[in-house]
Design an enzyme around this catalytic site. Structure first.
Site, PDB file in Angstrom:
ATOM      1  N   ASP A   1       9.639  -2.601  -5.142  1.00  0.00           N
ATOM      2  CA  ASP A   1       8.942  -2.552  -6.421  1.00  0.00           C
ATOM      3  C   ASP A   1       8.689  -3.993  -6.821  1.00  0.00           C
ATOM      4  OD1 ASP A   1       8.097  -2.438  -9.056  1.00  0.00           O
ATOM      5  OD2 ASP A   1       9.685  -1.091  -9.731  1.00  0.00           O
TER       6      ASP A   1
ATOM      7  N   ASN B   1      -0.598  -7.064  -1.145  1.00  0.00           N
ATOM      8  CA  ASN B   1      -1.652  -6.087  -1.362  1.00  0.00           C
ATOM      9  C   ASN B   1      -1.404  -5.196  -2.574  1.00  0.00           C
ATOM     10  OD1 ASN B   1      -3.862  -4.064  -0.441  1.00  0.00           O
ATOM     11  ND2 ASN B   1      -1.992  -2.832  -0.474  1.00  0.00           N
TER      12      ASN B   1
ATOM     13  N   TYR C   1      -7.890  -5.543 -15.527  1.00  0.00           N
ATOM     14  CA  TYR C   1      -7.947  -5.676 -14.072  1.00  0.00           C
ATOM     15  C   TYR C   1      -8.700  -6.919 -13.605  1.00  0.00           C
ATOM     16  CZ  TYR C   1      -8.685  -4.631  -9.156  1.00  0.00           C
ATOM     17  OH  TYR C   1      -8.715  -4.705  -7.789  1.00  0.00           O
TER      18      TYR C   1
ATOM     19  N   LYS D   1      -7.199 -10.561 -11.514  1.00  0.00           N
ATOM     20  CA  LYS D   1      -7.556 -11.098 -10.204  1.00  0.00           C
ATOM     21  C   LYS D   1      -8.003 -12.557 -10.315  1.00  0.00           C
ATOM     22  CE  LYS D   1      -6.575  -7.445  -7.791  1.00  0.00           C
ATOM     23  NZ  LYS D   1      -5.442  -7.442  -6.851  1.00  0.00           N
TER      24      LYS D   1
ATOM     25  N   THR E   1     -10.530   4.138  -2.791  1.00  0.00           N
ATOM     26  CA  THR E   1      -9.088   4.356  -2.859  1.00  0.00           C
ATOM     27  C   THR E   1      -8.762   5.037  -4.176  1.00  0.00           C
ATOM     28  OG1 THR E   1      -8.581   2.255  -3.966  1.00  0.00           O
ATOM     29  CG2 THR E   1      -8.701   2.217  -1.553  1.00  0.00           C
TER      30      THR E   1
END
Length: 243
Positions: free
Chosen positions: A61, A88, A166, A170, A201
């Protein structure tokens, strides 16, 4: 006799992470499958082994210090060192992420996984990476983290939907990567960011147009760079991603 190389892939029980593990395994790497859920992690390990990959499960985790420390100890016990770390694991957060109505807890949660989790795992694995003659670190980023593409998307939505948790996570991740590059300069550790593209995904409700196998191609390439390869770069299949 060539010594077998080893890799750890976080979030490797499904999607892009699984395909990165499969691709590295096909190249002869012993692969640690990092993931939280035991059932899906062990299912992934079984599938990889059935395909001929030397894989082992790593309970992990990325948001938990104790879990990450235990994962590093397990990897050391299993393979002794580490040649490649692929960060990832990541989450998208809630579906609606307009900055004017955003939930700050969602932003904190996304940053905890997508940025702080990468720092936590990388720091725990660095002692193992330093034992490798050719260590590689790959952070799976996204083109939506490109400030250039975000600015260029005004009026045409070319950089995806507005996502105040999100997308900036990044961008943050890319900036953090550059700090590692500066600190690790001269050590032989190559650190790069990979954009897998818009892959179907569960992170995006399977709305992507690329397969997980296609999304895994650039991370695999960066994880297996030859000595003297690039470091501090942001890459996709087509080449360099603008910052």
């Amino acid at each position: 006799m060539t010594e077998t190389k080893s890799a750890l892939v976080t979030g490797a029980n499904k999607g892009i992470g699984y395909e990165i593990a499969a691709g590295l395994g096909a190249l002869g790497y012993t692969v640690g499958v990092g993931a939280r859920g035991e059932a899906r992690r062990e299912e992934a390990v079984t599938r990889l082994r059935d395909a001929g990959v030397d894989a082992f499960g790593v309970p992990l985790d990325v948001t938990d210090d104790g879990s990450v420390a235990a994962a590093a100890a397990l990897v050391e016990e299993r393979v002794g060192g580490l040649d490649a770390l692929v960060n990832n694991a990541g989450i998208s957060g809630s579906r609606e992420q307009l900055p004017t109505t955003s939930d700050l807890d969602v932003i904190r949660t996304v940053v905890e996984t997508n940025v702080l989790g990468v720092i936590r795992v990388t720091n725990a694995m660095l002692p193992l990476l330093r034992r490798s003659p050719s260590p590689r670190i790959v952070n799976v980023s996204s083109g939506v983290g490109s400030l250039t593409r975000q600015v260029g998307s005004v009026g045409n939505d070319s950089a995806g939907p507005v996502a105040v948790a999100y997308s900036p996570s990044k961008t943050f991740l890319n900036a953090v990567m550059l700090q590692y590059v500066r600190e690790l300069d001269g050590t032989g550790i190559l650190v790069n960011a990979a954009c897998p593209g818009y892959v179907a995904t569960d992170l995006n409700g399977f709305r992507g147009v690329r397969t997980p196998q296609q999304g895994a191609a650039t991370p695999i390439r960066l994880a297996t760079l030859p000595d003297g390869g690039p470091t501090g770069g942001f890459f996709e299949d087509a080449g360099v991603v603008p910052w």
